[in-house]
Write an enzyme that holds these catalytic residues in place. Structure first.
Site, PDB file in Angstrom:
ATOM      1  N   LYS A   1     -14.547   8.499  -3.588  1.00 40.41           N
ATOM      2  CA  LYS A   1     -15.821   8.780  -2.916  1.00 40.41           C
ATOM      3  C   LYS A   1     -16.317  10.187  -3.288  1.00 40.41           C
ATOM      4  O   LYS A   1     -17.480  10.381  -3.628  1.00 40.41           O
ATOM      5  CB  LYS A   1     -15.631   8.676  -1.396  1.00 40.41           C
TER       6      LYS A   1
ATOM      7  N   HIS B   1       0.809  -1.229   0.000  1.00 35.64           N
ATOM      8  CA  HIS B   1       0.000   0.000   0.000  1.00 35.64           C
ATOM      9  C   HIS B   1       0.835   1.269   0.000  1.00 35.64           C
ATOM     10  O   HIS B   1       0.280   2.376   0.031  1.00 35.64           O
ATOM     11  CB  HIS B   1      -0.909   0.021   1.231  1.00 35.64           C
TER      12      HIS B   1
ATOM     13  N   THR C   1      -8.425   6.785  -1.720  1.00 35.56           N
ATOM     14  CA  THR C   1      -9.778   6.252  -1.910  1.00 35.56           C
ATOM     15  C   THR C   1     -10.811   7.346  -1.638  1.00 35.56           C
ATOM     16  O   THR C   1     -11.901   7.357  -2.197  1.00 35.56           O
ATOM     17  CB  THR C   1     -10.020   5.049  -0.963  1.00 35.56           C
TER      18      THR C   1
ATOM     19  N   LYS D   1       0.926  14.337   1.605  1.00 33.67           N
ATOM     20  CA  LYS D   1      -0.438  14.668   1.141  1.00 33.67           C
ATOM     21  C   LYS D   1      -0.589  16.189   0.977  1.00 33.67           C
ATOM     22  O   LYS D   1      -1.549  16.668   0.416  1.00 33.67           O
ATOM     23  CB  LYS D   1      -1.442  14.094   2.135  1.00 33.67           C
TER      24      LYS D   1
ATOM     25  N   LYS E   1      -8.276  13.604   4.817  1.00 39.43           N
ATOM     26  CA  LYS E   1      -7.349  12.463   4.801  1.00 39.43           C
ATOM     27  C   LYS E   1      -6.428  12.623   6.004  1.00 39.43           C
ATOM     28  O   LYS E   1      -6.442  13.648   6.663  1.00 39.43           O
ATOM     29  CB  LYS E   1      -6.542  12.437   3.485  1.00 39.43           C
ATOM     30  N   ARG E   2      -5.619  11.636   6.305  1.00 37.93           N
ATOM     31  CA  ARG E   2      -4.677  11.775   7.418  1.00 37.93           C
ATOM     32  C   ARG E   2      -3.728  12.918   7.114  1.00 37.93           C
ATOM     33  O   ARG E   2      -3.459  13.248   5.962  1.00 37.93           O
ATOM     34  CB  ARG E   2      -3.899  10.465   7.609  1.00 37.93           C
TER      35      ARG E   2
HETATM   36  N1  CGF Z   1      -0.659   2.317   4.548  1.00 39.48           N
HETATM   37  N2  CGF Z   1      -1.020   2.724   3.622  1.00 39.48           N
HETATM   38  N3  CGF Z   1      -1.343   3.118   2.646  1.00 39.48           N
HETATM   39  C1  CGF Z   1      -2.487   3.756   2.155  1.00 39.48           C
HETATM   40  C2  CGF Z   1      -3.174   4.618   3.237  1.00 39.48           C
HETATM   41  N4  CGF Z   1      -2.363   5.557   3.817  1.00 39.48           N
HETATM   42  O1  CGF Z   1      -3.708   3.849   4.233  1.00 39.48           O
HETATM   43  O2  CGF Z   1      -3.369   2.718   1.735  1.00 39.48           O
HETATM   44  C3  CGF Z   1      -4.491   3.166   1.014  1.00 39.48           C
HETATM   45  C4  CGF Z   1      -5.294   1.948   0.643  1.00 39.48           C
HETATM   46  O3  CGF Z   1      -4.640   1.182  -0.300  1.00 39.48           O
HETATM   47  C5  CGF Z   1      -4.084   3.953  -0.243  1.00 39.48           C
HETATM   48  O4  CGF Z   1      -5.231   4.419  -0.882  1.00 39.48           O
HETATM   49  C6  CGF Z   1      -3.204   5.126   0.168  1.00 39.48           C
HETATM   50  O5  CGF Z   1      -2.750   5.769  -0.994  1.00 39.48           O
HETATM   51  C7  CGF Z   1      -2.020   4.600   0.971  1.00 39.48           C
HETATM   52  O6  CGF Z   1      -1.230   5.665   1.424  1.00 39.48           O
END
Ligand code: CGF
Length: 824
Positions: free
Chosen positions: A669, A365, A665, A563, A557-558
């Site tokens: 949405k 990820h 993601t 980001k 987002k976090r």
């Molecule tokens: N760990 N991790 N990775 C992430 C997110 N931060 O949770 O996974 C998400 C789910 O795959 C991704 O959409 C995102 O880009 C990626 O940074």
């Protein structure tokens, strides 16, 4: 077109019957009655009523799958960011309207009752929410599947702001218990830790016996996962840790009063709390124990179910079981399966390894180096002595049989591919272990999967061509459209079959309406009404007054430097400065809405939150700019808040440095709910632009190759600082006490990070971003063009249905077929 057949079977229940069932549970399950019951009690009574259908579904599904000896996938994830379950369960069972009518007749707004449910926030961000969307899709696609995770007592912290700074408070989701979980003590497992390994020599051979120093119990809690349509109901099994013996009387009697408790306290800490880091490797022993605890309990559960059906004939094991690793967090499951097959089942190493590789697949990820997990070899040796032996063996055979064969005598490659990193005191690379131990490895968006192959594991890709795949992420349209945006759903169902939440591609029927002025009006009226609702939420949470006529510009987002929430902040300050210079500066009023938690130990992320809040305070109370800009930082951003905000968003900020956001993601949405993406060519933004059409998104900034080039040429942020008057002015503003009266320099950390380092090239992309924001302003003021673009986004993004992602996994990685549960 309207009134076409609907997907969700309507349980043959009337509003009257539903009311009676709820009142029955209010009295007999909760021991209260209508006149006295609290909203929380009504919530529990509705849940108990809905569970009558759900528990029936669990049994029907389990019997069907067991009866057919079905192949199943087991999704191992340390995070499941579920949010609230009531609304989703009502929607997926086709009971929502019925329940809404019933509660109205009982004098309540169902929406108010739903507010009583705390979020099940057992995750940090995208990775955790993806797991939640994925198990919804697995059940909806009737795939035999079980999610495995940890039953954290405390999920992701609650965020509060004190004088603009983030403060963390413990999450108490289970304070009054949860109606959506069932404890399954009959399936408890025992998990071993520490201790030593003995080699037993007998009958001319030898085998290993692990003598653990500590054991603990793993208690399963099952959360039913209702598929859309209510046909199949799968299970999410979360493990709670408990001490083997609650109280050690011997220690107690020998005067060790408190010590008698030690073991149980220590055991309970394992599932006590979720580590709040998104994208950083915690590296703490307790985190490693969490990873092993749920991996071992889950493997033991899979083995128990298999042995019950097949005894110790393991020839069918790989045909019936697929295990998916959600990132490297459960990678220790690979040596754990080897330990069980070799040490407990006496299967040969070679056969066991073949089975293990066939069974496991791994999803990566992130490419961020600090997120790639490495555990000190000493720590694994101490906590899991047998597993360290097995990892050594896996590595030795991998380097000798596969790496040496491909690259004879090439020690450099051996050092690079080795699961054990010799430098910095011997570390175990969980990414390498996951790749070596899996038959498939995938990234989560096309560009990311290409970079995983090209930059992260190039040699592994050469070693196993075809092992590396892409499965672009998705989101469940049930929660993220049907349930959270009922106004849009109603409008859609005037033109599209009611089963669109199951067959999202049916939304393409809206494309011809994109230029239809009547439909444009209806569509934008939906957006405006959603914004009016959210104006109230903003007031309630931040006491800031905003207008629904303004552009709702959203970044949720976090909080992480890659980001680039601070890029967004610099532009807000620039706009503010333009208005101070020229109060008649021509722009459409805009509300900048932030939602973001920072990992408690992430200093600069917290400084960025503070800076945004201080700028917001100033801007929101400056009469000179006549409310043309408002800045809102919503505290405690979480799933249930996202469900309120996303339907009200006009602009979706996806501004990460190209090559850093694996997928995203939230972008999916927001776009599906009609927000226009303002983004870089990063992660899934690229595929959103492909599906919606370049003209219906606003792209800016460097692409991945330009980023690499700029870095190779030596990136000097000072150059951009010195050569962009506006940029320099707003950066210098951070040094002053303009936003922090009497305390100059309080915001300087953000400035100095950017001017001196800027690891994520904020300054390099600033001008392109500012120009793109001007494009957004112009496009928004062209109402027809904006409505057209928004409609096209809603109509064109079926690709991002998590059902499509899961079908890709089922076809290309799990080789899994659906098995519809028997009806009644
Ligand atoms: N760990 N991790 N990775 C992430 C997110 N931060 O949770 O996974 C998400 C789910 O795959 C991704 O959409 C995102 O880009 C990626 O940074």
């Amino acid at each position: 077109m309207s009134g076409k057949k609907s997907a969700a079977p309507k349980p043959d229940m009337t509003v009257k019957q539903f009311k009676e069932t709820v009142i029955k549970h209010l009295r007999s399950t909760l021991g209260t009655y209508e006149e006295k019951a609290s909203k929380q009690a009504w919530n529990q009574a509705i849940a108990a009523s809905v569970n009558e259908f759900i528990f029936d579904g669990v049994s029907r599904t389990r019997k069907t799958h067991a009866g057919k000896d079905a192949r199943a996938v087991h999704y191992l994830s340390l995070e499941f960011l579920m949010g609230r379950l009531m609304s989703n369960n009502l929607q997926n069972l086709g009971l929502y309207e019925l329940a809404d009518k019933a509660m109205k007749e009982l004098g309540f707004e169902l929406a108010d009752i739903l507010e009583e449910e705390p979020d099940m926030a057992l995750g940090n961000g995208g990775l955790g929410r993806l797991a939640a969307c994925f198990i919804d899709s697995m059940a909806t696609l009737a795939l035999p599947a079980i999610g495995y995770g940890i039953h954290y007592e405390h999920g992701l912290f609650r965020q509060e702001f004190f004088k603009g700074r983030q403060v963390e408070r413990p999450d108490q989701w289970r304070e009054f218990g949860s109606p959506w979980e069932i404890c399954r003590p009959e399936s408890e497992q025992v998990v071993k830790l520490y201790g030593y390994v003995e080699t037993v020599y007998e009958n001319g051979g030898s085998h290993k016996v692990w003598h653990p120093g500590r054991t603990m119990r793993a208690i399963p809690w099952d959360i039913p996962i209702v598929g859309y349509g209510g046909h199949n109901v799968n299970v999410l099994r979360l493990w709670e840790s408990r001490a083997d013996k609650f109280f050690d009387w011997d220690v107690f009697n020998s005067g060790g009063y408190v010590d008698a408790y030690t073991e149980s306290v220590q055991a309970e800490t394992v599932s006590k709390v979720l580590y709040p880091n998104d994208e950083t490797d915690a590296g703490k022993e307790l985190r490693l124990i969490q990873q092993y605890f749920f991996s071992a309990a889950s493997i033991a559960d899979v083995m128990r179910r298999f042995r019950n059906a097949h005894g110790n004939d393991f020839s069918k094991f790989t045909a019936l079981n697929a295990l998916q690793l959600n990132d490297t967090h459960p990678a220790i499951a690979i040596p754990e399966l080897m330990r069980v097959l070799v040490d407990e089942e006496g299967i040969s190493w070679a056969e066991a390894w073949k089975m293990t590789r066939e069974t496991f697949s791994y999803t990566n990820h992130t490419l961020l180096p600090e997120a790639l997990e490495k555990w000190p070899l000493r720590m694994i040796q101490h906590v899991l002595p047998r597993h360290m032996e097995i990892i050594f063996e896996i590595n030795a055979r991998f380097l000798k049989d596969e790496v040496e064969t491909k690259w004879p005598g090439n020690d450099g490659i051996k050092r690079k591919l080795s699961i054990i990193e010799e430098a910095n005191g011997q570390m175990v690379r969980m990414g390498n272990l996951s790749v070596v131990g899996s038959h498939a490895v995938n990234g989560v968006a096309q560009i990311h999967s290409d970079l995983v192959k090209k930059d992260l594991f190039p040699e592994m890709n050469e070693l196993w061509p075809g092992k590396f795949l892409n499965v672009t992420n998705g989101i469940t349209p049930r929660r993220w459209m049907k349930a959270c945006n009922p106004r849009l759903s109603t409008l859609i169902e005037k033109h599209v079959d009611a089963d669109w939440p199951r067959y999202l591609e049916k939304l393409t029927a809206l494309k011809p309406l994109a230029d239809d002025s009547k439909f444009q009006k209806e569509y934008m009226a939906v957006k405006h009404a959603n914004k009016e609702d959210f104006v109230k939420v903003i007031k309630e949470l931040t006491d800031v007054d905003v207008s629904a006529d303004a552009i709702f510009d959203v970044q949720i987002k976090r909080l992480h430097e890659y980001k680039r929430q601070h890029l967004n902040l610099l532009y807000i300050m620039a706009l503010y400065r333009r208005l101070l210079i020229n109060p008649d500066y021509d722009m459409h009023p805009r509300v900048f809405i932030f939602g973001a938690k920072a990992a408690p130990g992430y200093y600069l992320a917290k400084e960025i939150i503070f800076a945004i809040n201080k700028v917001a305070e100033k801007v929101n109370n400056d009469p000179r700019i006549k409310d043309k800009i408002k800045v809102v930082f919503l505290p405690n951003y979480r799933v249930s808040l996202a469900e309120k905000l996303i339907p009200a968003a006009d602009v979706s900020q996806q501004i990460s440095l190209a090559g850093k956001e694996a997928s995203g993601t939230g972008n999916m949405k927001l776009a599906l709910n009609g927000a226009i993406t303002l983004g870089t060519l990063d992660g899934a933004n690229i595929e959103i632009a492909e599906e919606a059409g370049e003209e219906n998104v606003v792209i800016f900034g460097m692409d991945v190759d330009e980023v690499v080039e700029t870095r190779e040429q030596g990136y000097n942020p000072g150059h951009y600082y010195q050569n962009n008057e506006e940029l320099k002015a707003v950066l210098d503003w951070l040094d002053s006490d303009f936003f922090t009266p009497g305390e100059p320099g309080l915001l300087s950390a953000v400035k100095h990070n950017l001017v001196d380092h800027d690891p994520y090239m904020v300054l390099a992309d600033y001008q392109s971003y500012s120009d793109a924001q001007s494009k957004i302003d112009a496009l928004y003021r062209d109402k027809k063009a904006w409505a057209r673009a928004a409609i096209i986004n809603t109509a064109s993004l079926a690709k991002f249905n998590s059902d499509r992602s899961i079908q890709d996994y089922a076809d290309t990685i799990w080789n899994l077929k659906p098995i519809k549960a028997a009806a009644k």
